[in-house]
Enzyme design. Structure first.
Site, PDB file in Angstrom:
ATOM      1  CE  LYS A  18     -10.104  -0.203  11.135  1.00  0.00           C
ATOM      2  NZ  LYS A  18      -9.813   0.493  10.024  1.00  0.00           N
TER       3      LYS A  18
ATOM      4  CE  LYS B  55      -8.007  -3.606  14.022  1.00  0.00           C
ATOM      5  NZ  LYS B  55      -6.912  -3.670  12.948  1.00  0.00           N
TER       6      LYS B  55
ATOM      7  CE  LYS C 144       7.724 -11.348 -15.400  1.00  0.00           C
ATOM      8  NZ  LYS C 144       8.424 -10.437 -16.202  1.00  0.00           N
TER       9      LYS C 144
ATOM     10  CG  ASN D  54       0.045  -0.067   2.600  1.00  0.00           C
ATOM     11  OD1 ASN D  54       0.527   0.505   2.922  1.00  0.00           O
ATOM     12  ND2 ASN D  54      -0.256  -1.106   3.112  1.00  0.00           N
TER      13      ASN D  54
ATOM     14  N   PRO E   4      -2.936 -12.319   9.777  1.00  0.00           N
ATOM     15  CG  PRO E   4      -1.172 -12.660  10.943  1.00  0.00           C
ATOM     16  CD  PRO E   4      -1.479 -12.843   9.611  1.00  0.00           C
ATOM     17  CG  ASP E   5      -6.462  -7.173  13.250  1.00  0.00           C
ATOM     18  OD1 ASP E   5      -5.398  -6.492  14.104  1.00  0.00           O
ATOM     19  OD2 ASP E   5      -7.438  -6.485  13.011  1.00  0.00           O
TER      20      ASP E   5
HETATM   21  O1  PMT Z   1       3.154   5.732   6.423  1.00  0.00           O
HETATM   22  P1  PMT Z   1       2.818   7.304   6.009  1.00  0.00           P
HETATM   23  O2  PMT Z   1       2.972   7.496   4.607  1.00  0.00           O
HETATM   24  O3  PMT Z   1       3.312   8.447   6.736  1.00  0.00           O
HETATM   25  O4  PMT Z   1       1.154   7.131   6.226  1.00  0.00           O
HETATM   26  C1  PMT Z   1       0.551   7.109   7.453  1.00  0.00           C
HETATM   27  C2  PMT Z   1      -0.552   6.288   7.658  1.00  0.00           C
HETATM   28  C3  PMT Z   1      -1.489   6.815   6.882  1.00  0.00           C
HETATM   29  C4  PMT Z   1      -0.169   4.884   7.090  1.00  0.00           C
HETATM   30  C5  PMT Z   1      -1.002   5.895   9.079  1.00  0.00           C
HETATM   31  O5  PMT Z   1      -1.202   7.194   9.527  1.00  0.00           O
HETATM   32  C6  PMT Z   1      -1.986   4.914   9.314  1.00  0.00           C
HETATM   33  O6  PMT Z   1      -3.046   5.350   9.280  1.00  0.00           O
HETATM   34  N1  PMT Z   1      -1.771   3.674   9.643  1.00  0.00           N
HETATM   35  C7  PMT Z   1      -2.811   2.585   9.750  1.00  0.00           C
HETATM   36  C8  PMT Z   1      -3.059   2.031   8.456  1.00  0.00           C
HETATM   37  C9  PMT Z   1      -3.787   1.102   8.563  1.00  0.00           C
HETATM   38  O7  PMT Z   1      -3.629  -0.279   8.152  1.00  0.00           O
HETATM   39  O8  PMT Z   1      -5.026   1.106   8.870  1.00  0.00           O
HETATM   40  P2  PMT Z   1      -6.216   0.040   9.110  1.00  0.00           P
HETATM   41  O9  PMT Z   1      -7.277   0.878   9.576  1.00  0.00           O
HETATM   42  O10 PMT Z   1      -5.951  -0.993   8.286  1.00  0.00           O
HETATM   43  O11 PMT Z   1      -5.500  -0.595  10.608  1.00  0.00           O
HETATM   44  C10 PMT Z   1      -6.004  -0.338  11.869  1.00  0.00           C
HETATM   45  C11 PMT Z   1      -4.956  -0.343  12.964  1.00  0.00           C
HETATM   46  O12 PMT Z   1      -4.839  -2.057  12.897  1.00  0.00           O
HETATM   47  C12 PMT Z   1      -3.730  -0.015  12.491  1.00  0.00           C
HETATM   48  O13 PMT Z   1      -3.130   0.464  13.576  1.00  0.00           O
HETATM   49  C13 PMT Z   1      -2.800  -0.951  11.988  1.00  0.00           C
HETATM   50  O14 PMT Z   1      -1.447  -0.915  12.382  1.00  0.00           O
HETATM   51  C14 PMT Z   1      -3.437  -2.337  12.575  1.00  0.00           C
HETATM   52  N2  PMT Z   1      -3.509  -3.652  11.753  1.00  0.00           N
HETATM   53  C15 PMT Z   1      -3.825  -3.593  10.523  1.00  0.00           C
HETATM   54  C16 PMT Z   1      -4.179  -4.481   9.909  1.00  0.00           C
HETATM   55  C17 PMT Z   1      -3.494  -5.978  10.186  1.00  0.00           C
HETATM   56  N3  PMT Z   1      -3.482  -6.922   9.598  1.00  0.00           N
HETATM   57  N4  PMT Z   1      -3.094  -5.798  11.673  1.00  0.00           N
HETATM   58  C18 PMT Z   1      -2.842  -4.565  12.293  1.00  0.00           C
HETATM   59  O15 PMT Z   1      -2.450  -4.700  13.431  1.00  0.00           O
END
Ligand code: PMT
Length: 428
Positions: free
Chosen positions: A342, A346, A292, A213, A309-310
């Site tokens: 969340k 979480k 590939k 991403n 995994p989350d």
């Molecule tokens: O890195 P930059 O370019 O500076 O941009 C910053 C950012 C936008 C990436 C950052 O500010 C941000 O929002 N990070 C979280 C991005 C994300 O994955 O959001 P989410 O809504 O999908 O996840 C929610 C939370 O769960 C996050 O704390 C994430 O780290 C965590 N997560 C998500 C998926 C996963 N499989 N495991 C997790 O622990």
């Protein structure tokens, strides 16, 4: 009104020389680090760049010695001297160095720097002959002995045509030195263990392709920097990004969400605060092709993904009493609703929600617009540099931890007296 308490203030003294225009860039770089900058210019500096430029950039009136001193002049220079957390003169001419060494106070800048009790830093810029002159070198030696920080000039081609020492050091170097001096004065987080996650994960499809991403890691790195600056023991779990590792931070690298999961679980147990700014992929390929993947000759190509995994949710299940876990939410719609969900699912203490559709927020930019969501409510912050947002997040997480620890102590006291109070009552 002065700067908010969390915002550090740099008084930037600008003296006359061709490098004055670089002071505009320096001001901007400092602002990006969350610093409030006030400018004092000498008369000669105003010949190179108009005070209006610095006024517009800093958002504050520029103090200039015009010899038409307003009635408030004395008060103004003392106010600026007191407001400074750091007094930085860049570019600093041979003239200001000489005045400082001798304690001469004959204009706004020299008077204010004499009055300040803040740390002082100078970044000289001048002709090589002037720099090499024993008078200048002796003045610098005097200032260094008194504790003035000197960012020595670089060597190169000077505006006067000479080649040699005397060129103003790169503004990023000056700003970094300024930040070091500023942070040295506030090590309020020493002894606290903070783990930060940053950047994207990469999920391979075949030996040459992957799913990822747009996370650059800037937000997470800024948080790690902010925490380390304040003396915390910082562990940074980082995905693949093009950023330099912050100084004084333990860096552990992951590529996939699964690797992040394993690292995080192994290290979270002994942390006090965990701030999860990483953007791990929620899905990975069910099978990674060994070779590939070739074009399908007109056929659709179907990719089967399985859930990763989350990490945050897994860590939330094992959260110890007293630990504070902060997560992020990158959303495009119903931002607060998703963030609150969340927070709950979480088992987090705070969510930093960013609406990534907004200009200047979210992925890859140097700024962010965030809302803090906790069980007690929400707080929306305006557009800020990621460094400034990072400072706010760290301060908020530390305050949440203090609250949790104090509540636990109060609970323990209540429980203790509930048991032992009546016994003591019987005795008396
Ligand atoms: O890195 P930059 O370019 O500076 O941009 C910053 C950012 C936008 C990436 C950052 O500010 C941000 O929002 N990070 C979280 C991005 C994300 O994955 O959001 P989410 O809504 O999908 O996840 C929610 C939370 O769960 C996050 O704390 C994430 O780290 C965590 N997560 C998500 C998926 C996963 N499989 N495991 C997790 O622990």
């Amino acid at each position: 009104m002065g700067a908010p308490e969390s915002k550090k203030c740099v008084v930037l003294g600008v003296t006359g020389g061709i490098a004055v225009y670089k002071a505009c860039v320096l001001l901007r770089v400092l602002q990006k680090q969350g610093i409030d900058v006030y400018v004092i210019m000498t008369k000669n500096a105003c010949r190179f760049v108009a005070p209006l430029t610095f006024e517009t950039l800093s958002g504050h009136p520029v103090a200039v010695d015009t010899f038409e001193r307003p009635a408030t002049w004395e008060v103004e220079h003392i106010a600026l001297a007191k407001r400074a957390d750091l007094f930085l003169i860049a570019p600093a001419t041979a003239n200001i160095l000489a005045k400082m060494a001798c304690g001469i106070a004959d204009d706004m800048l020299s008077t204010t720097v004499l009055a300040t009790r803040a740390p002082v830093m100078v970044a000289p810029a001048m002709n090589t002959g002037m720099w090499d002159n024993p008078a200048t070198q002796e003045n610098l030696a005097v200032l260094t002995r008194r504790g003035v920080h000197v960012v020595s000039p670089a060597t190169g081609h000077l505006a006067c045509g000479d080649q040699g020492a005397g060129k103003l050091e790169d503004v990023s170097v000056i700003a970094a030195r300024a930040m070091e001096v500023l942070s040295a004065s506030r090590k309020d987080l020493s002894g606290l263990r903070i783990m930060v996650t940053a950047g994207p994960s990469r999920e391979a499809l075949d030996p040459v392709r992957y799913i990822t991403n747009r996370s650059s890691g800037k937000m997470g790195y800024a948080i790690a920097r902010a925490a380390a600056r304040r003396g915390a023991d910082v562990t940074l779990l980082t995905g693949p990004v093009a950023l330099e590792a912050p100084q004084g931070v333990r860096v552990l690298r992951f590529t996939t969400t699964q690797e992040l999961y394993e690292l995080a679980l192994a290290h979270a147990g002994n942390q006090d605060i965990l701030i999860q700014a990483a953007a791990p992929a929620d899905y990975r390929a069910q099978e990674i092709a060994q070779q590939k993947i070739k074009k399908q000759r007109g056929e659709d190509f179907v990719l089967r993904l399985i859930e990763n995994p989350d990490v945050a949710a897994a860590l939330g299940k094992d959260k110890r009493a007293g630990q504070v876990f902060v997560g992020f939410a990158a959303e495009t719609n119903d931002v607060l609703e998703h963030a609150q969900e969340k927070l709950r699912k979480k088992n987090l203490d705070m969510i930093v929600a960013n609406d990534v559709t907004r200009e200047g927020a979210g992925f890859d930019v140097d700024t962010n617009i965030v809302t803090f969501v906790t069980q007690d409510g929400i707080e929306s912050l305006p557009l800020m540099s990621k460094d400034e947002v990072a400072e706010r997040i760290v301060s908020r997480a530390v305050a949440l931890r203090a609250y949790i620890v104090l509540s636990a102590v109060a609970y323990a006291r209540r429980t203790f007296f509930a048991f032992f109070g009546p016994i003591r009552g019987k005795k008396s």
